[in-house]
Design a protein around this motif. Structure first.
Motif, PDB file in Angstrom:
ATOM      1  N   LYS A 227      -0.299  -2.799 -12.259  1.00  0.00           N
ATOM      2  CA  LYS A 227      -1.047  -3.134 -11.131  1.00  0.00           C
ATOM      3  C   LYS A 227      -2.325  -3.976 -11.727  1.00  0.00           C
ATOM      4  O   LYS A 227      -2.743  -3.500 -12.623  1.00  0.00           O
ATOM      5  CB  LYS A 227      -1.386  -1.664 -10.675  1.00  0.00           C
TER       6      LYS A 227
ATOM      7  N   ALA B  41       0.588  -1.338   0.020  1.00  0.00           N
ATOM      8  CA  ALA B  41      -0.038  -0.047  -0.159  1.00  0.00           C
ATOM      9  C   ALA B  41       0.952   1.182  -0.110  1.00  0.00           C
ATOM     10  O   ALA B  41       0.637   2.346  -0.637  1.00  0.00           O
ATOM     11  CB  ALA B  41      -1.078  -0.035   1.247  1.00  0.00           C
ATOM     12  N   GLN B  42       2.144   1.480   0.649  1.00  0.00           N
ATOM     13  CA  GLN B  42       2.830   2.374   0.707  1.00  0.00           C
ATOM     14  C   GLN B  42       3.301   2.675  -0.598  1.00  0.00           C
ATOM     15  O   GLN B  42       3.946   3.835  -1.013  1.00  0.00           O
ATOM     16  CB  GLN B  42       4.096   2.104   1.698  1.00  0.00           C
ATOM     17  N   ARG B  43       3.267   1.704  -1.493  1.00  0.00           N
ATOM     18  CA  ARG B  43       3.756   2.129  -2.854  1.00  0.00           C
ATOM     19  C   ARG B  43       2.661   2.365  -3.907  1.00  0.00           C
ATOM     20  O   ARG B  43       2.907   2.718  -5.060  1.00  0.00           O
ATOM     21  CB  ARG B  43       4.485   0.809  -3.307  1.00  0.00           C
ATOM     22  N   GLY B  44       1.447   2.795  -3.320  1.00  0.00           N
ATOM     23  CA  GLY B  44       0.289   2.987  -4.026  1.00  0.00           C
ATOM     24  C   GLY B  44      -0.352   2.300  -5.009  1.00  0.00           C
ATOM     25  O   GLY B  44      -1.237   2.303  -5.566  1.00  0.00           O
ATOM     26  N   VAL B  45      -0.040   0.852  -4.502  1.00  0.00           N
ATOM     27  CA  VAL B  45      -0.767  -0.282  -5.101  1.00  0.00           C
ATOM     28  C   VAL B  45      -1.840  -0.724  -4.389  1.00  0.00           C
ATOM     29  O   VAL B  45      -1.801  -1.020  -3.008  1.00  0.00           O
ATOM     30  CB  VAL B  45       0.384  -1.420  -5.343  1.00  0.00           C
ATOM     31  N   MET B  46      -3.131  -0.617  -5.120  1.00  0.00           N
ATOM     32  CA  MET B  46      -4.276  -1.128  -4.357  1.00  0.00           C
ATOM     33  C   MET B  46      -4.683  -2.490  -5.001  1.00  0.00           C
ATOM     34  O   MET B  46      -5.640  -3.015  -4.678  1.00  0.00           O
ATOM     35  CB  MET B  46      -5.307  -0.039  -4.309  1.00  0.00           C
TER      36      MET B  46
ATOM     37  N   LYS C 236      10.350   1.027  -9.554  1.00  0.00           N
ATOM     38  CA  LYS C 236       9.027   2.009 -10.140  1.00  0.00           C
ATOM     39  C   LYS C 236       7.983   0.864 -10.545  1.00  0.00           C
ATOM     40  O   LYS C 236       8.152  -0.098 -11.178  1.00  0.00           O
ATOM     41  CB  LYS C 236       9.519   2.646 -11.488  1.00  0.00           C
TER      42      LYS C 236
END
Length: 76
Positions: free
Chosen positions: A63, A44-49, A59
Motif C-alpha cells: 500500500k 476502500a472496501q479492501r482496506g486500502v487508504m 490479497k
C-alpha cells in the motif's frame, strides 16, 4: 492463473506500478491477469487508504508505494 490487481486512481504512480508488475512477470516468464481497480469505494472496501496498492490473488501485499520489479518478483 495468477491474478494481479493495481489499486489506485490511475495516477502516474499507478501506471508506474503496473509497468513494474509487467516487467516482473516478463522476467519470471509468468502469465497473469493484470487489472486496474480505480473505483474509490472498491479500493476502500479492501482496506486500502494509500494508493497505489498491489493485490496478488485477492490479497493486498503493498500500500502507498511503487514497488520495483525485483520486489514484485519476490511477492509473486
Amino acid at each position: 492463473m495468477l491474478k494481479v490487481e493495481i489499486l489506485g486512481t490511475g495516477c502516474k504512480k499507478c501506471h508506474q506500478l503496473e509497468a513494474n508488475v509487467q516487467e516482473a512477470l516478463t522476467t519470471l516468464k509468468l502469465d497473469a491477469e493484470v487489472t486496474q481497480i480505480t473505483d474509490p469505494i472498491a479500493i476502500a472496501q479492501r482496506g486500502v487508504m494509500k494508493t497505489p496498492a498491489l493485490a496478488i490473488n485477492g490479497k493486498v501485499v503493498s500500500k502507498g508505494q511503487v514497488l520495483p520489479p525485483d520486489q514484485i518478483q519476490k511477492l509473486v
